[in-house]
Design a protein around this motif. Structure first.
Motif, short mmCIF file in Angstrom:
data_model
loop_
_atom_site.label_atom_id
_atom_site.label_comp_id
_atom_site.label_asym_id
_atom_site.label_seq_id
_atom_site.Cartn_x
_atom_site.Cartn_y
_atom_site.Cartn_z
N SER A 1 0.86 -1.18 0.00
CA SER A 1 0.00 0.00 0.00
C SER A 1 0.90 1.24 0.00
O SER A 1 2.12 1.13 0.22
N LEU A 2 0.30 2.42 -0.19
CA LEU A 2 1.08 3.66 -0.15
C LEU A 2 1.76 3.84 1.20
O LEU A 2 2.94 4.19 1.27
N SER A 3 1.04 3.57 2.28
CA SER A 3 1.65 3.79 3.61
C SER A 3 2.76 2.79 3.87
O SER A 3 3.78 3.12 4.47
N ASN B 1 -3.73 -3.90 3.91
CA ASN B 1 -3.42 -4.51 2.60
C ASN B 1 -4.63 -4.55 1.67
O ASN B 1 -4.50 -5.00 0.53
N GLN B 2 -5.78 -4.14 2.15
CA GLN B 2 -6.97 -4.13 1.30
C GLN B 2 -7.05 -2.78 0.58
O GLN B 2 -6.59 -1.78 1.11
N GLY B 3 -7.61 -2.79 -0.61
CA GLY B 3 -7.76 -1.53 -1.33
C GLY B 3 -9.09 -1.51 -2.03
O GLY B 3 -9.75 -2.54 -2.14
N LEU C 1 -2.89 -14.22 -1.89
CA LEU C 1 -3.88 -14.28 -2.96
C LEU C 1 -4.48 -12.88 -3.13
O LEU C 1 -5.05 -12.32 -2.18
N ASP C 2 -4.33 -12.33 -4.32
CA ASP C 2 -4.93 -11.03 -4.61
C ASP C 2 -6.02 -11.21 -5.65
O ASP C 2 -5.80 -11.86 -6.68
N ILE C 3 -7.17 -10.63 -5.40
CA ILE C 3 -8.24 -10.61 -6.39
C ILE C 3 -8.39 -9.15 -6.82
O ILE C 3 -8.62 -8.26 -5.99
#
Ligand code: GLC
Ligand code: MG
Length: 236
Positions: free
Chosen positions: A46-48, A115-117, A158-160
């Protein structure tokens, strides 16, 4: 006028060997001054989390920053992602729809909130379960009418993502933004979430010496002359 676009992953690609990174930074600064170079970091962070990394490692300031596995693009220290890129990802994407399906898969463990966006739903998944679960998940998402990009990397993540939301798509969008051809572009990575950088098109690639077996296997199955398999790890 920039002659050369370098798009590099961070963890275990650019970052991993501090003294090699310092040497590479020197070279990149020289090329930037003498010939023109555009530097883009492309990370799953993420950006942070990227900002945190910058406090630990000697990082150059990039011309653009791609975070969240290609789903957010930032320029020049701005903290608002490129709205045009976000709008493209929004088409056909339903985060709620994705979660309505993943809720039926008990082996998917939600990653930390950080970690969610808006365009990235991320889970942890045991490698021993992944081979059986991933095709079933893919089918379930398709039946629900969700055309998404499923990326399993590092033997655990796992990224969706939206269908057009990976690192490769973001890299090509930035090539258009900066007006740089594929032949003037080099992409670098070490793991499966970098695969899209190498498979997007005719850009040149560097797979680092410490690349994960998952990416090396993919490269073996899809050999390309434009990809250099490095011996040295990370920035080396
Ligand atoms: C980074 C992100 C994580 C993601 C992984 C693989 O570690 O923090 O959310 O799943 O990259 O893309
Ligand atoms: Mg990496």
């Amino acid at each position: 006028m920039a002659k050369f676009l370098l798009v590099t992953d961070l963890d275990n690609t650019l970052v991993g060997d501090r003294s090699a990174l310092e040497k590479l930074n020197q070279k990149l600064m020289q090329v930037r001054q003498e010939q023109g170079l555009l530097l883009v970091y492309s990370t799953g962070r993420s950006l942070s989390s990227f900002n945190h990394l910058c406090k630990q490692e000697p990082m150059l300031i990039p011309d653009a920053l791609v975070t969240a596995v290609g789903t957010e693009i930032y320029y020049g220290g701005c903290t608002t992602p490129d709205p045009d890129w976000s709008a493209k990802l929004d088409q056909g994407w339903s985060r709620d729809g994705v979660f309505s399906i993943t809720a039926h898969f008990n082996d998917l463990v939600l990653q930390r909130e950080e970690n969610q966006g808006p365009y990235k739903a991320s889970f942890l998944l045991e490698p021993t379960i992944a081979a059986d679960l991933l095709p079933r998940l893919d089918v379930a998402l398709q039946i629900r009418g969700l055309d998404v990009n499923i990326i399993y990397s590092g033997g655990q993540n796992l990224d969706i993502l939206p269908l057009r939301g990976d690192k490769g798509e973001a890299m090509q969008y930035l090539r258009g933004h900066f007006g740089i051809s594929a032949a003037q572009t080099v992409v670098c990575g070490d793991s499966n979430n970098d695969q899209a950088l190498f498979s997007a098109g005719p850009e040149r690639g560097i797979i680092v010496g410490n690349a994960r077996p998952e990416l090396l296997r993919w490269h073996q199955d899809h050999p390309q002359d434009d990809i250099y398999l490095a011996n040295a790890p990370s920035a080396g």
